[in-house]
Design an enzyme around this catalytic site. Structure first.
Site, PDB file in Angstrom:
ATOM      1  N   GLU A  27     -18.807 -33.692 -46.981  1.00 26.16           N
ATOM      2  CA  GLU A  27     -18.262 -34.754 -47.820  1.00 26.16           C
ATOM      3  C   GLU A  27     -16.746 -34.729 -47.694  1.00 26.16           C
ATOM      4  O   GLU A  27     -16.129 -33.687 -47.937  1.00 26.16           O
ATOM      5  CB  GLU A  27     -18.682 -34.561 -49.289  1.00 26.16           C
ATOM      6  CG  GLU A  27     -20.171 -34.715 -49.521  1.00 26.16           C
ATOM      7  CD  GLU A  27     -20.590 -34.420 -50.966  1.00 26.16           C
ATOM      8  OE1 GLU A  27     -19.761 -33.831 -51.708  1.00 26.16           O
ATOM      9  OE2 GLU A  27     -21.719 -34.755 -51.321  1.00 26.16           O
ATOM     10  N   GLN A  45      -6.452 -45.969 -51.189  1.00 27.22           N
ATOM     11  CA  GLN A  45      -6.212 -46.351 -49.793  1.00 27.22           C
ATOM     12  C   GLN A  45      -6.372 -45.141 -48.900  1.00 27.22           C
ATOM     13  O   GLN A  45      -6.018 -44.035 -49.291  1.00 27.22           O
ATOM     14  CB  GLN A  45      -4.790 -46.933 -49.618  1.00 27.22           C
ATOM     15  CG  GLN A  45      -4.473 -47.362 -48.188  1.00 27.22           C
ATOM     16  CD  GLN A  45      -3.114 -48.014 -48.031  1.00 27.22           C
ATOM     17  OE1 GLN A  45      -2.634 -48.674 -48.957  1.00 27.22           O
ATOM     18  NE2 GLN A  45      -2.472 -47.837 -46.886  1.00 27.22           N
ATOM     19  N   ASN A  47      -5.613 -43.821 -44.837  1.00 25.21           N
ATOM     20  CA  ASN A  47      -4.918 -44.081 -43.572  1.00 25.21           C
ATOM     21  C   ASN A  47      -5.408 -43.124 -42.501  1.00 25.21           C
ATOM     22  O   ASN A  47      -5.823 -42.004 -42.799  1.00 25.21           O
ATOM     23  CB  ASN A  47      -3.399 -43.889 -43.746  1.00 25.21           C
ATOM     24  CG  ASN A  47      -2.765 -44.999 -44.577  1.00 25.21           C
ATOM     25  OD1 ASN A  47      -3.380 -46.028 -44.823  1.00 25.21           O
ATOM     26  ND2 ASN A  47      -1.535 -44.782 -44.995  1.00 25.21           N
ATOM     27  N   HIS A  60       8.395 -38.507 -45.530  1.00 24.76           N
ATOM     28  CA  HIS A  60       8.239 -39.767 -46.260  1.00 24.76           C
ATOM     29  C   HIS A  60       7.794 -39.537 -47.696  1.00 24.76           C
ATOM     30  O   HIS A  60       7.134 -38.553 -48.014  1.00 24.76           O
ATOM     31  CB  HIS A  60       7.176 -40.644 -45.571  1.00 24.76           C
ATOM     32  CG  HIS A  60       7.491 -40.949 -44.159  1.00 24.76           C
ATOM     33  ND1 HIS A  60       6.542 -41.322 -43.237  1.00 24.76           N
ATOM     34  CD2 HIS A  60       8.663 -40.931 -43.459  1.00 24.76           C
ATOM     35  CE1 HIS A  60       7.100 -41.512 -42.066  1.00 24.76           C
ATOM     36  NE2 HIS A  60       8.406 -41.282 -42.169  1.00 24.76           N
ATOM     37  N   LYS A  70      -1.679 -37.519 -52.260  1.00 22.34           N
ATOM     38  CA  LYS A  70      -2.313 -37.637 -50.940  1.00 22.34           C
ATOM     39  C   LYS A  70      -3.288 -36.488 -50.713  1.00 22.34           C
ATOM     40  O   LYS A  70      -2.980 -35.339 -50.992  1.00 22.34           O
ATOM     41  CB  LYS A  70      -1.242 -37.601 -49.831  1.00 22.34           C
ATOM     42  CG  LYS A  70      -0.263 -38.762 -49.868  1.00 22.34           C
ATOM     43  CD  LYS A  70       0.857 -38.592 -48.851  1.00 22.34           C
ATOM     44  CE  LYS A  70       1.900 -39.684 -49.024  1.00 22.34           C
ATOM     45  NZ  LYS A  70       3.097 -39.457 -48.181  1.00 22.34           N
ATOM     46  N   HIS A 117       6.656 -35.671 -47.534  1.00 24.75           N
ATOM     47  CA  HIS A 117       5.542 -35.223 -46.690  1.00 24.75           C
ATOM     48  C   HIS A 117       5.826 -35.556 -45.239  1.00 24.75           C
ATOM     49  O   HIS A 117       6.374 -36.616 -44.918  1.00 24.75           O
ATOM     50  CB  HIS A 117       4.236 -35.896 -47.120  1.00 24.75           C
ATOM     51  CG  HIS A 117       3.071 -35.505 -46.256  1.00 24.75           C
ATOM     52  ND1 HIS A 117       2.305 -36.415 -45.581  1.00 24.75           N
ATOM     53  CD2 HIS A 117       2.574 -34.285 -45.928  1.00 24.75           C
ATOM     54  CE1 HIS A 117       1.376 -35.784 -44.894  1.00 24.75           C
ATOM     55  NE2 HIS A 117       1.507 -34.487 -45.094  1.00 24.75           N
ATOM     56  N   TYR A 130      -5.814 -39.526 -44.299  1.00 23.06           N
ATOM     57  CA  TYR A 130      -5.354 -39.163 -45.638  1.00 23.06           C
ATOM     58  C   TYR A 130      -5.634 -40.298 -46.619  1.00 23.06           C
ATOM     59  O   TYR A 130      -5.488 -41.473 -46.304  1.00 23.06           O
ATOM     60  CB  TYR A 130      -3.879 -38.743 -45.645  1.00 23.06           C
ATOM     61  CG  TYR A 130      -2.900 -39.657 -44.978  1.00 23.06           C
ATOM     62  CD1 TYR A 130      -2.769 -39.675 -43.596  1.00 23.06           C
ATOM     63  CD2 TYR A 130      -2.083 -40.475 -45.724  1.00 23.06           C
ATOM     64  CE1 TYR A 130      -1.855 -40.505 -42.981  1.00 23.06           C
ATOM     65  CE2 TYR A 130      -1.155 -41.300 -45.123  1.00 23.06           C
ATOM     66  CZ  TYR A 130      -1.054 -41.314 -43.752  1.00 23.06           C
ATOM     67  OH  TYR A 130      -0.144 -42.136 -43.125  1.00 23.06           O
ATOM     68  N   ASP A 165      12.383 -42.622 -38.419  1.00 24.94           N
ATOM     69  CA  ASP A 165      12.523 -41.238 -38.873  1.00 24.94           C
ATOM     70  C   ASP A 165      13.728 -40.571 -38.213  1.00 24.94           C
ATOM     71  O   ASP A 165      14.432 -39.773 -38.843  1.00 24.94           O
ATOM     72  CB  ASP A 165      11.251 -40.446 -38.579  1.00 24.94           C
ATOM     73  CG  ASP A 165      10.072 -40.921 -39.431  1.00 24.94           C
ATOM     74  OD1 ASP A 165       8.916 -40.596 -39.085  1.00 24.94           O
ATOM     75  OD2 ASP A 165      10.313 -41.624 -40.437  1.00 24.94           O
TER      76      ASP A 165
END
Ligand SMILES: Cc1cn([C@H]2C[C@H](O)[C@@H](COP(=O)(O)OP(=O)(O)O[C@H]3O[C@H](C)C(=O)[C@H](O)[C@H]3O)O2)c(=O)[nH]c1=O
Length: 174
Positions: A27, A45, A47, A60, A70, A117, A130, A165
C-alpha cells in the site's frame, strides 16, 4: 508498517511488503494509518518525477497557506533526499536532515509543511512519487539556492539543475 518518528515531525515509514511468486505488493499510503501516526492533513495531489543520475531537484517550498506536507517515495532507482526546517518558531530552525530513499528499501519519508525539500538522483531512471497536502500553486512556489552558509550541506561536487534552481536566490535574500 514500521514507523520511526524523528525530530521536527519528520517520519520514516516502511510499508508492509507482500511478496509472492508474481512479485511485490504494498500500500503506497492509507489515510487511516497516516492519521494514526499524526499525519492528519489530507493528501490532495501526487507528483511523479523521473531523473537522470546526477540530477538535483530543489530546494523548494510553497509559501503560506499553500505550504505542503509531502509523502516521498522512490519507486525506481535511488535518491539522497534533503530537507531543511525553515519554520521560524521551530527549535530546529535551519537544521538539515538527509535520507537515502531507494526502490530496494521501499522506505517513505513524511515531511511536514515548513521544510525546504530537494533530492539528488543517485541512479539513472530514478522515479520519485510524492503525495502532497496542498495543490501546486505556482505563485507560492519558491526555489532557494541549494548552497548556503546557513546550512553547510556537503553536496555532491557535480549536480545537474534546472535554470530556475541554478539561478535561485540565496536563502537570506529570498
Ligand atoms: C511541482 C510542480 C511542477 N509543475 C510543472 C512546472 C514546470 O513546468 C514543470 C517542472 O516543475 P519543477 O521544475 O518545479 O519540478 P521539480 O524541480 O521537480 O520540483 C519539485 O521538486 C522538489 C524536490 C519538490 O519537493 C517540489 O515538490 C517540486 O518543486 O512541472 C506542475 O505542473 N505541478 C507541480 O506540482
Amino acid at each position: 508498517m514500521h514507523v520511526r518518528h524523528l525530530q521536527g515531525g519528520l517520519i520514516v515509514i516502511e510499508p508492509q511488503l507482500h511478496e509472492d511468486r508474481r512479485g511485490l505488493f504494498f500500500e503506497q499510503y492509507k489515510e487511516s494509518l497516516l492519521i494514526d501516526i499524526g499525519v492528519t492533513d489530507r493528501l490532495v495531489q501526487s507528483n511523479v518525477s523521473i531523473s537522470h543520475k546526477g540530477v538535483f531537484r530543489g530546494l523548494h517550498y510553497q509559501r503560506g497557506a499553500y505550504a505542503q506536507g509531502k509523502l516521498i517515495s522512490c519507486l525506481h532507482g535511488a535518491i539522497w533526499d534533503v530537507v531543511i526546517d525553515i519554520r521560524p518558531d521551530s527549535p530546529h530552525y535551519l537544521q538539515w536532515y538527509s535520507f537515502y530513499l531507494t526502490s530496494g528499501y521501499r522506505r517513505q519519508l513524511w515531511i511536514p509543511p515548513g521544510f525546504l525539500h530537494g533530492f539528488y538522483a543517485l541512479m539513472d531512471n530514478t522515479h520519485v512519487v510524492y503525495h502532497m497536502t496542498r495543490e501546486y500553486n505556482p505563485s507560492c512556489d519558491v526555489s532557494v539556492f541549494y548552497q548556503s552558509t546557513a546550512w553547510m550541506i556537503p553536496w555532491p561536487a557535480q549536480m545537474l539543475l534546472s535554470d530556475k534552481d541554478r539561478d535561485a536566490p540565496h536563502w537570506f535574500s529570498s
